[in-house]
Motif scaffolding. Structure first.
Motif, short mmCIF file in Angstrom:
data_model
loop_
_atom_site.label_atom_id
_atom_site.label_comp_id
_atom_site.label_asym_id
_atom_site.label_seq_id
_atom_site.Cartn_x
_atom_site.Cartn_y
_atom_site.Cartn_z
N ASP A 179 0.88 -1.18 0.00
CA ASP A 179 0.00 0.00 0.00
C ASP A 179 0.91 1.22 0.00
O ASP A 179 1.62 1.47 0.97
CB ASP A 179 -0.90 -0.02 1.24
CG ASP A 179 -1.83 1.19 1.31
OD1 ASP A 179 -1.66 2.14 0.54
OD2 ASP A 179 -2.74 1.18 2.17
N MET A 180 0.90 1.95 -1.10
CA MET A 180 1.82 3.08 -1.20
C MET A 180 1.22 4.22 -1.99
O MET A 180 0.39 4.02 -2.88
CB MET A 180 3.13 2.64 -1.88
CG MET A 180 2.92 2.06 -3.27
SD MET A 180 4.46 1.58 -4.11
CE MET A 180 5.04 3.19 -4.62
N ALA A 181 1.60 5.44 -1.59
CA ALA A 181 1.34 6.60 -2.42
C ALA A 181 2.64 6.90 -3.17
O ALA A 181 3.66 6.23 -2.98
CB ALA A 181 0.89 7.78 -1.57
N ILE A 182 2.62 7.91 -4.00
CA ILE A 182 3.73 8.14 -4.92
C ILE A 182 4.77 9.10 -4.37
O ILE A 182 5.90 9.15 -4.85
CB ILE A 182 3.20 8.66 -6.28
CG1 ILE A 182 2.08 7.74 -6.79
CG2 ILE A 182 4.30 8.73 -7.32
CD1 ILE A 182 2.48 6.29 -6.95
N SER A 183 4.44 9.87 -3.34
CA SER A 183 5.39 10.85 -2.83
C SER A 183 6.45 10.18 -1.96
O SER A 183 6.24 9.10 -1.41
CB SER A 183 4.66 11.92 -2.00
OG SER A 183 4.08 11.34 -0.86
N ARG A 221 3.46 25.17 1.32
CA ARG A 221 2.94 26.05 0.27
C ARG A 221 3.36 25.59 -1.11
O ARG A 221 2.97 26.18 -2.12
CB ARG A 221 3.43 27.49 0.50
CG ARG A 221 2.95 28.10 1.83
CD ARG A 221 3.30 29.57 1.91
NE ARG A 221 4.74 29.80 1.94
CZ ARG A 221 5.48 29.82 3.05
NH1 ARG A 221 4.91 29.59 4.24
NH2 ARG A 221 6.78 30.04 2.99
N GLY A 222 4.16 24.51 -1.13
CA GLY A 222 4.69 24.03 -2.40
C GLY A 222 4.10 22.70 -2.81
O GLY A 222 2.88 22.49 -2.72
N MET A 223 4.96 21.78 -3.23
CA MET A 223 4.51 20.51 -3.80
C MET A 223 5.30 19.35 -3.23
O MET A 223 6.45 19.51 -2.80
CB MET A 223 4.69 20.54 -5.33
CG MET A 223 3.80 21.54 -6.03
SD MET A 223 4.41 21.91 -7.70
CE MET A 223 5.80 23.00 -7.33
N LEU A 224 4.68 18.19 -3.23
CA LEU A 224 5.37 16.97 -2.84
C LEU A 224 6.28 16.51 -3.97
O LEU A 224 6.03 16.78 -5.15
CB LEU A 224 4.35 15.87 -2.54
CG LEU A 224 3.40 16.12 -1.38
CD1 LEU A 224 2.39 14.98 -1.28
CD2 LEU A 224 4.15 16.29 -0.07
N MET A 225 7.34 15.80 -3.60
CA MET A 225 8.23 15.21 -4.60
C MET A 225 7.93 13.73 -4.72
O MET A 225 7.78 13.03 -3.72
CB MET A 225 9.69 15.46 -4.23
CG MET A 225 10.07 16.94 -4.29
SD MET A 225 11.77 17.28 -3.77
CE MET A 225 12.69 16.50 -5.09
N GLY A 226 7.84 13.25 -5.93
CA GLY A 226 7.55 11.85 -6.17
C GLY A 226 8.77 10.97 -5.97
O GLY A 226 9.91 11.43 -6.09
N LYS A 231 10.47 9.01 -12.31
CA LYS A 231 9.81 7.70 -12.24
C LYS A 231 8.52 7.81 -11.42
O LYS A 231 7.50 7.21 -11.76
CB LYS A 231 10.75 6.66 -11.64
CG LYS A 231 11.97 6.38 -12.51
CD LYS A 231 12.89 5.35 -11.86
CE LYS A 231 14.13 5.10 -12.73
NZ LYS A 231 15.04 4.13 -12.11
N GLY A 232 8.59 8.55 -10.31
CA GLY A 232 7.39 8.75 -9.52
C GLY A 232 6.32 9.51 -10.29
O GLY A 232 5.12 9.18 -10.21
N TYR A 233 6.74 10.52 -11.03
CA TYR A 233 5.79 11.26 -11.87
C TYR A 233 5.13 10.32 -12.87
O TYR A 233 3.90 10.34 -13.05
CB TYR A 233 6.54 12.39 -12.58
CG TYR A 233 5.86 12.93 -13.82
CD1 TYR A 233 4.53 13.35 -13.79
CD2 TYR A 233 6.57 13.04 -15.01
CE1 TYR A 233 3.92 13.86 -14.94
CE2 TYR A 233 5.97 13.55 -16.16
CZ TYR A 233 4.64 13.95 -16.11
OH TYR A 233 4.04 14.44 -17.25
N GLY A 234 5.92 9.46 -13.48
CA GLY A 234 5.38 8.52 -14.47
C GLY A 234 4.40 7.55 -13.84
O GLY A 234 3.34 7.25 -14.41
N LEU A 235 4.71 7.04 -12.63
CA LEU A 235 3.82 6.10 -11.96
C LEU A 235 2.52 6.79 -11.54
O LEU A 235 1.43 6.24 -11.72
CB LEU A 235 4.53 5.50 -10.74
CG LEU A 235 3.75 4.46 -9.94
CD1 LEU A 235 3.28 3.31 -10.82
CD2 LEU A 235 4.62 3.93 -8.79
N ALA A 236 2.63 8.00 -11.00
CA ALA A 236 1.42 8.75 -10.61
C ALA A 236 0.54 9.02 -11.82
O ALA A 236 -0.69 8.92 -11.76
CB ALA A 236 1.81 10.06 -9.92
N LEU A 237 1.17 9.35 -12.94
CA LEU A 237 0.42 9.62 -14.17
C LEU A 237 -0.26 8.35 -14.67
O LEU A 237 -1.42 8.38 -15.12
CB LEU A 237 1.34 10.17 -15.24
CG LEU A 237 0.71 10.46 -16.60
CD1 LEU A 237 -0.44 11.45 -16.46
CD2 LEU A 237 1.76 10.98 -17.58
#
Length: 353
Positions: A179-183, A221-226, A231-237
């Motif tokens: 069970d995992m999220a991408i960040s 105020r910013g963004m999480l890093m994958g 690779k994380g961006y690709g998996l989240a997409l």
């Protein structure tokens, strides 16, 4: 006493949570299904997605952001393929229905796929994977979420921290559950660091300009890093493509940010893919192969002798077994909120923001 807690049996806690949802207008069947998912998460130690979510979802139900009386409708578009429309209903109830339809397909055809649209946050992935494993299925479960991750090279969030999970049934309940999220790190960890005024590792998040930061307040105020950067961006997409684009749900930047639009309809999408492993291996063969795989991993010499190698899900399943025998530890303030909802108090409690 502040911080005190009580231990509650699984059935009693499910009943209380179900009555709380019913008190908010959710039909009894859906209320019970959602309660069961959240209590399983609590038993596994996933308290961020556990019983306290009754109040979180309750605020959305009370405001109309979630439709308490939603009709969850499914359409079988092929022998093993179902499309489900949650009607903007309670997410765990939509997830429970999706799992059920995927199971029915897999029993009949060997595999089952259900794609959902019109849903909301459906809790943790692990409870669904566990339920599938208990019924003899291997499972892949995923959902899209509010954008919190920038595409590689970008400086604004466009992809969700989308959860994905896998379940593989093992003998005597020794399932393998991922069970995992991408960040790299959950936003809750960053929030705690910001509240404590502590720095964070520079690979957890970026500031609002997309630059890696150790300042937890800037990270909020910013963004999480994958994970794994691109690779994380690709998996989240990939999760969003299946759970969002193909399902007919909202996807990518179409998904509403509830921190800015608390009453919005999110139209989240989920995907449930199940395999009936009995079509591949009989029970003895499956048990032997799963145990052999476990032995290959747990026999690896650990770096720290006090921290032996585990398989994904081992810790959660151990917590579940303990909760069954000792009861589920629930903070008193959470129980008070659940009882208030179950007793029909009109105003949703303001704790657990």
């Amino acid at each position: 006493m502040p911080g005190s807690e009580a231990r509650i049996a699984q059935g009693a806690l499910e009943g209380l949570a179900a009555r709380a949802f019913s008190g908010l207008g959710v039909p009894d069947a859906e209320a019970g299904q959602a309660a069961a998912v959240l209590v399983l998460a609590e038993m596994m130690g996933i308290s961020t997605h556990g019983i306290a979510r009754v109040v979180t979802y309750g605020k959305r139900l009370a405001s109309g952001g979630i439709d308490a009386g939603a009709r969850i409708e499914s359409t079988r578009i092929a022998p093993a393929f179902v499309q489900l429309d949650g009607g903007n209903g309670l997410g765990p109830a939509v997830g429970a229905r999706a799992l059920s339809t995927a199971m029915e397909s897999a029993w009949e055809s060997g595999v089952g796929v259900t794609l959902c649209r019109g849903s909301n946050h459906f809790g943790a992935v692990a409870p669904y994977c566990w339920q599938a494993c208990e019924a003899g299925f291997a499972a892949i479960v995923m959902s899209n979420t509010t954008p919190l991750i920038a595409p590689t090279g970008g400086r604004t969030p466009a992809v969700g921290n989308n959860p994905i999970g896998f379940g593989f049934p093992g003998p005597e309940g020794r399932h393998v559950i991922v069970d995992m999220a991408i960040s790299v790190a959950a936003r809750s960890h960053i929030r705690r660091a910001a509240e404590a005024g502590e720095p964070i590792p520079d690979d957890w998040a970026t500031d609002a300009e997309g630059r890696p930061t150790r300042d937890a307040s800037a990270a909020m105020r910013g963004m999480l890093m994958g994970i794994g950067r691109h690779k994380g961006y690709g998996l989240a997409l990939a999760v969003d493509m299946l759970a969002g684009v193909l399902s007919g749900a909202a996807f990518l930047t179409e998904v509403a940010d509830l921190s800015r639009e608390p009453g919005a309809s999110q139209n989240l999408g989920h995907a449930f893919l199940l395999i009936d492993v009995s079509r591949l291996l009989n029970a003895a063969e499956l048990a032997e192969r799963m145990d052999r795989a476990r032995d290959m991993l747990t026999s690896v010499m650990p770096v720290d002798p006090d921290s032996p190698v585990r398989l994904p899900g081992d810790r959660a399943l151990a917590r579940m077994r303990r909760a069954r025998t000792e009861g589920i530890a629930v903070p008193d303030r959470v129980l008070d909120d659940l009882r208030a909802l179950a007793n029909g108090k009109e105003e949703v409690p303001k704790t657990l923001d």
